[in-house]
Design an enzyme around this catalytic site. Structure first.
Site, PDB file in Angstrom:
ATOM      1  N   SER A   9       0.838  -1.196   0.000  1.00 55.31           N
ATOM      2  CA  SER A   9       0.000   0.000   0.000  1.00 55.31           C
ATOM      3  C   SER A   9       0.872   1.244   0.000  1.00 55.31           C
ATOM      4  O   SER A   9       1.690   1.442   0.916  1.00 55.31           O
ATOM      5  CB  SER A   9      -0.905   0.013   1.234  1.00 55.31           C
ATOM      6  OG  SER A   9      -1.522   1.274   1.381  1.00 55.31           O
ATOM      7  N   HIS A  34      -1.249  -1.244  -4.216  1.00 56.34           N
ATOM      8  CA  HIS A  34      -2.523  -0.933  -3.563  1.00 56.34           C
ATOM      9  C   HIS A  34      -2.600   0.562  -3.321  1.00 56.34           C
ATOM     10  O   HIS A  34      -1.688   1.176  -2.760  1.00 56.34           O
ATOM     11  CB  HIS A  34      -2.652  -1.690  -2.244  1.00 56.34           C
ATOM     12  CG  HIS A  34      -4.021  -1.622  -1.650  1.00 56.34           C
ATOM     13  ND1 HIS A  34      -5.074  -2.375  -2.126  1.00 56.34           N
ATOM     14  CD2 HIS A  34      -4.516  -0.888  -0.628  1.00 56.34           C
ATOM     15  CE1 HIS A  34      -6.154  -2.120  -1.413  1.00 56.34           C
ATOM     16  NE2 HIS A  34      -5.847  -1.207  -0.506  1.00 56.34           N
ATOM     17  N   ASP A  36      -4.821   3.488  -1.732  1.00 58.60           N
ATOM     18  CA  ASP A  36      -5.881   3.822  -0.773  1.00 58.60           C
ATOM     19  C   ASP A  36      -6.393   5.239  -1.001  1.00 58.60           C
ATOM     20  O   ASP A  36      -5.661   6.209  -0.803  1.00 58.60           O
ATOM     21  CB  ASP A  36      -5.351   3.699   0.660  1.00 58.60           C
ATOM     22  CG  ASP A  36      -5.138   2.252   1.071  1.00 58.60           C
ATOM     23  OD1 ASP A  36      -6.115   1.487   1.038  1.00 58.60           O
ATOM     24  OD2 ASP A  36      -3.999   1.898   1.431  1.00 58.60           O
ATOM     25  N   MET A  38      -8.948   8.043   0.209  1.00 53.98           N
ATOM     26  CA  MET A  38      -9.763   8.440   1.347  1.00 53.98           C
ATOM     27  C   MET A  38     -10.233   9.881   1.161  1.00 53.98           C
ATOM     28  O   MET A  38      -9.478  10.732   0.670  1.00 53.98           O
ATOM     29  CB  MET A  38      -8.968   8.310   2.648  1.00 53.98           C
ATOM     30  CG  MET A  38      -8.350   6.946   2.863  1.00 53.98           C
ATOM     31  SD  MET A  38      -7.499   6.842   4.452  1.00 53.98           S
ATOM     32  CE  MET A  38      -6.612   5.293   4.256  1.00 53.98           C
ATOM     33  N   HIS A  67      -8.580   1.145  -3.958  1.00 49.19           N
ATOM     34  CA  HIS A  67      -9.565   0.937  -2.894  1.00 49.19           C
ATOM     35  C   HIS A  67     -10.199   2.285  -2.564  1.00 49.19           C
ATOM     36  O   HIS A  67      -9.564   3.159  -1.980  1.00 49.19           O
ATOM     37  CB  HIS A  67      -8.856   0.329  -1.672  1.00 49.19           C
ATOM     38  CG  HIS A  67      -9.698   0.241  -0.457  1.00 49.19           C
ATOM     39  ND1 HIS A  67      -9.170   0.055   0.805  1.00 49.19           N
ATOM     40  CD2 HIS A  67     -11.048   0.320  -0.282  1.00 49.19           C
ATOM     41  CE1 HIS A  67     -10.138   0.020   1.697  1.00 49.19           C
ATOM     42  NE2 HIS A  67     -11.280   0.189   1.067  1.00 49.19           N
ATOM     43  N   MET A  69     -12.343   4.568  -0.546  1.00 46.84           N
ATOM     44  CA  MET A  69     -12.989   4.838   0.736  1.00 46.84           C
ATOM     45  C   MET A  69     -13.602   6.226   0.644  1.00 46.84           C
ATOM     46  O   MET A  69     -13.179   7.172   1.318  1.00 46.84           O
ATOM     47  CB  MET A  69     -11.972   4.736   1.873  1.00 46.84           C
ATOM     48  CG  MET A  69     -11.529   3.318   2.150  1.00 46.84           C
ATOM     49  SD  MET A  69     -10.075   3.194   3.225  1.00 46.84           S
ATOM     50  CE  MET A  69      -8.770   3.272   1.973  1.00 46.84           C
ATOM     51  N   MET A 138     -11.471  -5.820   5.311  1.00 46.12           N
ATOM     52  CA  MET A 138     -10.651  -4.964   6.151  1.00 46.12           C
ATOM     53  C   MET A 138     -10.420  -5.660   7.486  1.00 46.12           C
ATOM     54  O   MET A 138     -11.374  -6.071   8.146  1.00 46.12           O
ATOM     55  CB  MET A 138     -11.332  -3.615   6.372  1.00 46.12           C
ATOM     56  CG  MET A 138     -11.527  -2.778   5.119  1.00 46.12           C
ATOM     57  SD  MET A 138      -9.961  -2.357   4.321  1.00 46.12           S
ATOM     58  CE  MET A 138      -9.139  -1.398   5.613  1.00 46.12           C
ATOM     59  N   ASP A 180      -6.698  -6.583   4.142  1.00 48.06           N
ATOM     60  CA  ASP A 180      -6.022  -5.289   4.271  1.00 48.06           C
ATOM     61  C   ASP A 180      -6.054  -4.845   5.727  1.00 48.06           C
ATOM     62  O   ASP A 180      -7.122  -4.593   6.283  1.00 48.06           O
ATOM     63  CB  ASP A 180      -6.728  -4.252   3.385  1.00 48.06           C
ATOM     64  CG  ASP A 180      -6.035  -2.890   3.407  1.00 48.06           C
ATOM     65  OD1 ASP A 180      -5.052  -2.715   4.140  1.00 48.06           O
ATOM     66  OD2 ASP A 180      -6.511  -1.990   2.672  1.00 48.06           O
TER      67      ASP A 180
END
Length: 227
Positions: A9, A34, A36, A38, A67, A69, A138, A180
């Site tokens: 990540s 990966h 992330d 957010m 991913h 979020m 998660m 994750d």
């Protein structure tokens, strides 16, 4: 289950040298990157947008695993697909129409997946297995890196693995099962034995001085499970 994938990540990378970090971790043996995303709304943190994905895309042929979020989620999907994402996953709580969001991801040429927070039930899988390429569990509460693995996730992994295996037996199609949060050398074998085949690791890789040695140590642990 012998096909294991390691997905560092970039949340834990040195962001001042992000391009170099991506190249180095792939050369060290990573299978995916990966990513992330957010939004400081669905989760209490703010990270990367599509322009960062677009910037790292030319640096590697490794799959970029995005991913999301974010809430609402649909508006971000075309932007990340255009930026070079290969896989896009999202949380069912962030979508008004889960089936439609999965279709949107696939319509933009990406593989699609659902993400389950520690307390999110797996029943969201019941009627969308035909649209899934990945299920991501998660094992920490989303929002920050460096958290400890939640042990109850092992039971949830076993349940998800059973669902995926039944689906493969019925249809011949496989779905990746990603984990994750808190994945480290000393617990990756136990996590794999519970059913995961794809492992997101942030600080456990980027927090070490030798990425190649760390990934090799993880693969050695996974080899014990495969055997």
């Amino acid at each position: 289950m012998t096909d294991f994938r390691i997905a560092p990540s970039i949340l834990s990378a040195n962001l001042a040298r992000l391009g170099e970090e991506v190249v180095n971790v792939v050369e060290a043996g990573a299978d995916l990157i990966h990513f992330d995303v957010m939004d400081h709304h669905y989760v209490p943190n703010l990270t990367f947008g599509p322009v960062v994905c677009e910037a790292i895309r030319p640096l590697t042929t490794a799959l970029i695993d995005v991913h999301l979020m974010v809430k609402p989620v649909d508006a971000m999907i075309p932007a990340f697909a255009k930026a070079g994402a290969n896989i896009i996953t999202f949380h069912p709580e962030a979508s008004e129409h889960i089936d439609r969001t999965l279709a949107l991801i696939r319509d933009h040429g990406c593989q699609a997946g659902l993400v389950f927070n520690p307390a999110t039930p797996l029943h969201y899988l019941d009627h969308v297995m035909d649209r899934l390429d990945m299920v991501l569990l998660m094992s920490v509460n989303p929002g920050f890196g460096g958290q400890s693995f939640i042990p109850e996730t092992l039971n949830k992994l076993r349940q998800a693995r059973a669902r995926i295996d039944r689906w493969r037996e019925q249809t011949g199609r496989n779905i990746w099962l990603e984990i994750d949060g808190g994945v480290k050398i000393d617990n990756i074998a136990e996590i794999a034995a519970a059913g995961a085949d794809t492992f997101v690791a942030g600080s456990a890789i980027y927090g070490t001085s030798d990425y190649r040695a760390t990934i090799a140590a993880m693969r050695a642990e996974l080899a014990k499970v495969a055997a």
